[in-house]
Design a protein around this motif. Structure first.
Motif, PDB file in Angstrom:
ATOM      1  N   ALA A   1       0.871  -1.196   0.000  1.00  0.00           N
ATOM      2  CA  ALA A   1       0.000   0.000   0.000  1.00  0.00           C
ATOM      3  C   ALA A   1       0.894   1.228   0.000  1.00  0.00           C
ATOM      4  O   ALA A   1       1.953   1.234   0.619  1.00  0.00           O
ATOM      5  N   ASN A   2       0.465   2.251  -0.742  1.00  0.00           N
ATOM      6  CA  ASN A   2       1.144   3.554  -0.712  1.00  0.00           C
ATOM      7  C   ASN A   2       2.602   3.502  -1.180  1.00  0.00           C
ATOM      8  O   ASN A   2       3.435   4.251  -0.676  1.00  0.00           O
ATOM      9  N   GLN A   3       2.932   2.610  -2.095  1.00  0.00           N
ATOM     10  CA  GLN A   3       4.330   2.474  -2.528  1.00  0.00           C
ATOM     11  C   GLN A   3       4.631   3.051  -3.907  1.00  0.00           C
ATOM     12  O   GLN A   3       5.800   3.350  -4.193  1.00  0.00           O
ATOM     13  N   TYR A   4       3.633   3.229  -4.755  1.00  0.00           N
ATOM     14  CA  TYR A   4       3.934   3.660  -6.125  1.00  0.00           C
ATOM     15  C   TYR A   4       4.655   5.010  -6.203  1.00  0.00           C
ATOM     16  O   TYR A   4       5.675   5.140  -6.868  1.00  0.00           O
ATOM     17  N   PRO A   5       4.184   6.039  -5.486  1.00  0.00           N
ATOM     18  CA  PRO A   5       4.891   7.345  -5.598  1.00  0.00           C
ATOM     19  C   PRO A   5       6.372   7.219  -5.214  1.00  0.00           C
ATOM     20  O   PRO A   5       7.253   7.748  -5.891  1.00  0.00           O
ATOM     21  N   LYS A   6       6.643   6.424  -4.159  1.00  0.00           N
ATOM     22  CA  LYS A   6       8.042   6.246  -3.719  1.00  0.00           C
ATOM     23  C   LYS A   6       8.840   5.487  -4.792  1.00  0.00           C
ATOM     24  O   LYS A   6       9.964   5.860  -5.129  1.00  0.00           O
ATOM     25  N   ALA A   7       8.210   4.459  -5.355  1.00  0.00           N
ATOM     26  CA  ALA A   7       8.900   3.664  -6.384  1.00  0.00           C
ATOM     27  C   ALA A   7       9.257   4.539  -7.584  1.00  0.00           C
ATOM     28  O   ALA A   7      10.381   4.473  -8.107  1.00  0.00           O
ATOM     29  N   ILE A   8       8.317   5.393  -7.978  1.00  0.00           N
ATOM     30  CA  ILE A   8       8.564   6.280  -9.133  1.00  0.00           C
ATOM     31  C   ILE A   8       9.711   7.245  -8.815  1.00  0.00           C
ATOM     32  O   ILE A   8      10.626   7.444  -9.621  1.00  0.00           O
ATOM     33  N   ARG A   9       9.717   7.793  -7.601  1.00  0.00           N
ATOM     34  CA  ARG A   9      10.793   8.736  -7.237  1.00  0.00           C
ATOM     35  C   ARG A   9      12.151   8.045  -7.267  1.00  0.00           C
ATOM     36  O   ARG A   9      13.144   8.596  -7.778  1.00  0.00           O
ATOM     37  N   LEU A  10      12.215   6.822  -6.752  1.00  0.00           N
ATOM     38  CA  LEU A  10      13.511   6.120  -6.663  1.00  0.00           C
ATOM     39  C   LEU A  10      14.060   5.796  -8.062  1.00  0.00           C
ATOM     40  O   LEU A  10      15.254   5.918  -8.325  1.00  0.00           O
ATOM     41  N   VAL A  11      13.151   5.379  -8.956  1.00  0.00           N
ATOM     42  CA  VAL A  11      13.596   5.045 -10.324  1.00  0.00           C
ATOM     43  C   VAL A  11      13.948   6.324 -11.080  1.00  0.00           C
ATOM     44  O   VAL A  11      14.983   6.408 -11.746  1.00  0.00           O
ATOM     45  N   GLU A  12      13.109   7.357 -10.921  1.00  0.00           N
ATOM     46  CA  GLU A  12      13.371   8.628 -11.639  1.00  0.00           C
ATOM     47  C   GLU A  12      14.702   9.236 -11.199  1.00  0.00           C
ATOM     48  O   GLU A  12      15.452   9.778 -12.002  1.00  0.00           O
ATOM     49  N   ALA A  13      15.023   9.071  -9.912  1.00  0.00           N
ATOM     50  CA  ALA A  13      16.281   9.650  -9.385  1.00  0.00           C
ATOM     51  C   ALA A  13      17.485   8.800  -9.761  1.00  0.00           C
ATOM     52  O   ALA A  13      18.624   9.144  -9.461  1.00  0.00           O
ATOM     53  N   GLY A  14      17.228   7.635 -10.376  1.00  0.00           N
ATOM     54  CA  GLY A  14      18.346   6.770 -10.771  1.00  0.00           C
ATOM     55  C   GLY A  14      18.927   5.975  -9.605  1.00  0.00           C
ATOM     56  O   GLY A  14      19.962   5.330  -9.723  1.00  0.00           O
ATOM     57  N   LEU A  15      18.233   5.966  -8.475  1.00  0.00           N
ATOM     58  CA  LEU A  15      18.726   5.194  -7.315  1.00  0.00           C
ATOM     59  C   LEU A  15      18.462   3.708  -7.489  1.00  0.00           C
ATOM     60  O   LEU A  15      19.107   2.869  -6.874  1.00  0.00           O
ATOM     61  N   ILE A  16      17.464   3.385  -8.315  1.00  0.00           N
ATOM     62  CA  ILE A  16      17.178   1.964  -8.599  1.00  0.00           C
ATOM     63  C   ILE A  16      17.037   1.828 -10.117  1.00  0.00           C
ATOM     64  O   ILE A  16      16.211   2.533 -10.729  1.00  0.00           O
ATOM     65  N   ASP A  17      17.859   0.943 -10.706  1.00  0.00           N
ATOM     66  CA  ASP A  17      17.798   0.722 -12.153  1.00  0.00           C
ATOM     67  C   ASP A  17      17.150  -0.630 -12.433  1.00  0.00           C
ATOM     68  O   ASP A  17      17.759  -1.682 -12.217  1.00  0.00           O
ATOM     69  N   LEU A  18      15.903  -0.590 -12.879  1.00  0.00           N
ATOM     70  CA  LEU A  18      15.127  -1.823 -13.091  1.00  0.00           C
ATOM     71  C   LEU A  18      15.374  -2.426 -14.475  1.00  0.00           C
ATOM     72  O   LEU A  18      15.067  -3.606 -14.704  1.00  0.00           O
ATOM     73  N   LYS A  19      15.927  -1.625 -15.386  1.00  0.00           N
ATOM     74  CA  LYS A  19      15.982  -2.029 -16.800  1.00  0.00           C
ATOM     75  C   LYS A  19      16.569  -3.428 -17.028  1.00  0.00           C
ATOM     76  O   LYS A  19      16.020  -4.210 -17.792  1.00  0.00           O
ATOM     77  N   PRO A  20      17.682  -3.803 -16.347  1.00  0.00           N
ATOM     78  CA  PRO A  20      18.286  -5.115 -16.667  1.00  0.00           C
ATOM     79  C   PRO A  20      17.365  -6.311 -16.376  1.00  0.00           C
ATOM     80  O   PRO A  20      17.617  -7.419 -16.829  1.00  0.00           O
ATOM     81  N   LEU A  21      16.308  -6.090 -15.593  1.00  0.00           N
ATOM     82  CA  LEU A  21      15.478  -7.236 -15.162  1.00  0.00           C
ATOM     83  C   LEU A  21      14.653  -7.819 -16.306  1.00  0.00           C
ATOM     84  O   LEU A  21      14.296  -8.997 -16.280  1.00  0.00           O
ATOM     85  N   VAL A  22      14.328  -6.972 -17.318  1.00  0.00           N
ATOM     86  CA  VAL A  22      13.526  -7.488 -18.436  1.00  0.00           C
ATOM     87  C   VAL A  22      14.453  -8.247 -19.373  1.00  0.00           C
ATOM     88  O   VAL A  22      15.338  -7.663 -19.991  1.00  0.00           O
ATOM     89  N   THR A  23      14.290  -9.560 -19.432  1.00  0.00           N
ATOM     90  CA  THR A  23      15.202 -10.369 -20.259  1.00  0.00           C
ATOM     91  C   THR A  23      14.520 -10.930 -21.515  1.00  0.00           C
ATOM     92  O   THR A  23      15.191 -11.312 -22.460  1.00  0.00           O
ATOM     93  N   HIS A  24      13.194 -10.987 -21.507  1.00  0.00           N
ATOM     94  CA  HIS A  24      12.480 -11.557 -22.661  1.00  0.00           C
ATOM     95  C   HIS A  24      11.262 -10.690 -22.980  1.00  0.00           C
ATOM     96  O   HIS A  24      10.494 -10.351 -22.073  1.00  0.00           O
TER      97      HIS A  24
END
Ligand SMILES: NC(=O)c1ccc[n+]([C@@H]2O[C@H](COP(=O)([O-])OP(=O)(O)OC[C@H]3O[C@@H](n4cnc5c(N)ncnc54)[C@H](O)[C@@H]3O)[C@@H](O)[C@H]2O)c1
Ligand SMILES: OC[C@H](O)C(O)[C@@H](O)CO
Ligand SMILES: [Zn+2]
Ligand SMILES: [Zn+2]
Length: 384
Positions: free
Chosen positions: A333-356
């Motif tokens: 609950a209440n995690q999306y805004p935080k997740a967006i901030r972390l990815v936008e700030a470059g603190l978390i890079d999710l891109k490598p996870l998509v493999t297929h």
């Protein structure tokens, strides 16, 4: 139910009986790929692909042209076994998908702050907003939640998805649709890290290097956990974890090795003979949960995100004499805004996870790939 979704989104209430009608195991051939496609499936059967009309946005709703949908282990579980707990697939349902992002296709009356073309991530769990849990913000506990992809509700794996405007989250151009879809598993990890009370410098064990374990690794690393040890039964997944966070320590869990002995390897890898502060258990496998219990030091916490057997055996007196807390998690609950901030700030890079990557038209291949560990997928996504 507190929701007035049109029939296409709000089918019959799921029967709670243990028997459920095994639907025709055939695969409905694709008819018109240009139409709105939805993946439906049935217990133990093949994936159904059926056409749905493009929905109309009503008061307070938006229609999203879904651009990326990730396949979660839970989608595969419903596809192969037709149930998770009391949620069962009892009829044709366009059921898969709750990790989606896309573009606003249409805005319904009364919606403000969103317009056609805006890029959004879809929060799949839509609570009632009125119950005691919603009122205190713990809406993941809402008994009336519509969690798209959990039967009886259709999933977001479709071309056009109807959603309440309040439960889509705008994403900036700097966040791709692939990352937008991955925000959902990141929310799972962020909710776990928050409730587990992870602190800067905490020694951490992560059990399982699947997508949830890996986003937990990325988030915990960003939060300053150290050292971090991650386990898995597949060396390939540990190698992937190393690529994501080179400083992580890996422990391969070999067949026949007792949980206590795996825990000893974890402590040795961390260089902490007395044990670690926190374990994020991301497999749900009983022996791994036991390892998490033994790897902690006095006063540590075992935080279980993984979902597994309904009943499991834990070393209770070990937990008791070491004052080890065990906590569990159900969604977020209440995690999306935080997740967006972390990815936008470059603190978390999710891109490598998509493999297929797949298209809607070959969604079946995406599921076959997601469930076949020999194909080496981490996250399969379906794009349009
Ligand atoms: N609590 C929640 O709200 C929530 C949300 C999403 C997913 N989940 C659950 O989290 C778990 C992980 O999700 P996922 O998508 O990463 O699943 P996954 O199956 O892709 O990954 C699980 C990983 O654990 C590894 N593993 C299996 N047995 C092991 C063992 N004994 N020791 C160490 N590693 C082992 C597997 O090799 C795999 O890499 C699943 O059970 C899923 O249902 C829970
Ligand atoms: O990411 C969310 C989880 O996969 C779902 O809650 C699943 O466990 C039940 O639908
Ligand atoms: Zn999921
Ligand atoms: Zn509610």
């Amino acid at each position: 139910m507190a929701h007035n979704y049109p029939e296409a989104y709000h089918p019959d209430v799921v029967l709670k009986s243990p028997e459920f009608k095994v639907l025709d195991p055939g695969v409905v051939p694709l008819r018109d790929p240009s139409k709105n496609l939805a993946a439906a499936y049935a217990p133990g059967a093949n994936l159904y692909l059926i056409e749905k009309p493009v929905p109309q946005a009503r008061e307070g709703e938006v229609v999203v042209h879904v651009k990326a949908t990730g396949i979660c282990g839970s989608d595969c579980h419903f596809w192969k076994h037709g149930r998770i707990g009391d949620s069962m697939v009892v009829r044709d349902v366009c059921g898969a998908g709750h990790e989606s992002s896309g573009e606003i296709h249409e805005v319904g009356p009364g919606v403000t702050g969103l317009k056609k073309g805006d890029r959004v991530a879809i929060e799949a769990g839509v609570p009632c907003g009125q119950c005691e849990f919603c009122r205190v913000g713990r809406y993941n506990a809402c008994p009336d939640v519509v969690f798209f992809s959990t039967p009886p509700y259709h999933g977001t794996l479709t071309r056009y998805h109807l959603h309440p405007a309040a439960w889509v989250h705008p994403i900036p151009e700097t966040i791709s649709f692939e990352e937008g879809a991955l925000l959902e598993p990141l929310c799972v990890a962020l909710a776990g890290i928050e409730r587990a009370d992870l602190r800067l410098g905490d020694p951490l064990l992560i059990c399982g290097a699947g997508p949830i374990g890996l986003v937990s690794l990325l988030a915990a690393h960003a939060a300053g956990a150290t050292p971090i040890v991650i386990t898995d039964i597949a060396q390939s997944r540990l190698d992937f974890a190393k690529k994501l966070v080179p400083g992580v320590k890996t422990v391969l869990v070999e067949r026949g090795v007792e949980p206590k002995d795996v825990a000893a390897k974890v402590k040795a890898a961390a260089g902490l003979p007395t044990g670690l502060k926190l374990a994020l258990e991301c497999t749900g496998v009983e022996s791994s949960v036991q390892t998490a219990c033994y790897a902690g030091r006095f006063g540590s916490t075992v935080f279980i995100i993984g979902a597994g057997k309904d009943f499991q055996t834990l070393p209770l007196m070990h937990l008791s004499t070491n004052e080890i807390d065990v906590k569990l998690q159900y969604r977020y609950a209440n995690q999306y805004p935080k997740a967006i901030r972390l990815v936008e700030a470059g603190l978390i890079d999710l891109k490598p996870l998509v493999t297929h990557r797949f298209t809607l038209e070959n969604a079946v291949d995406a599921f076959e790939t997601a469930v076949d560990v020999t194909r080496g997928a981490i996250k399969c996504q379906i794009h349009d």
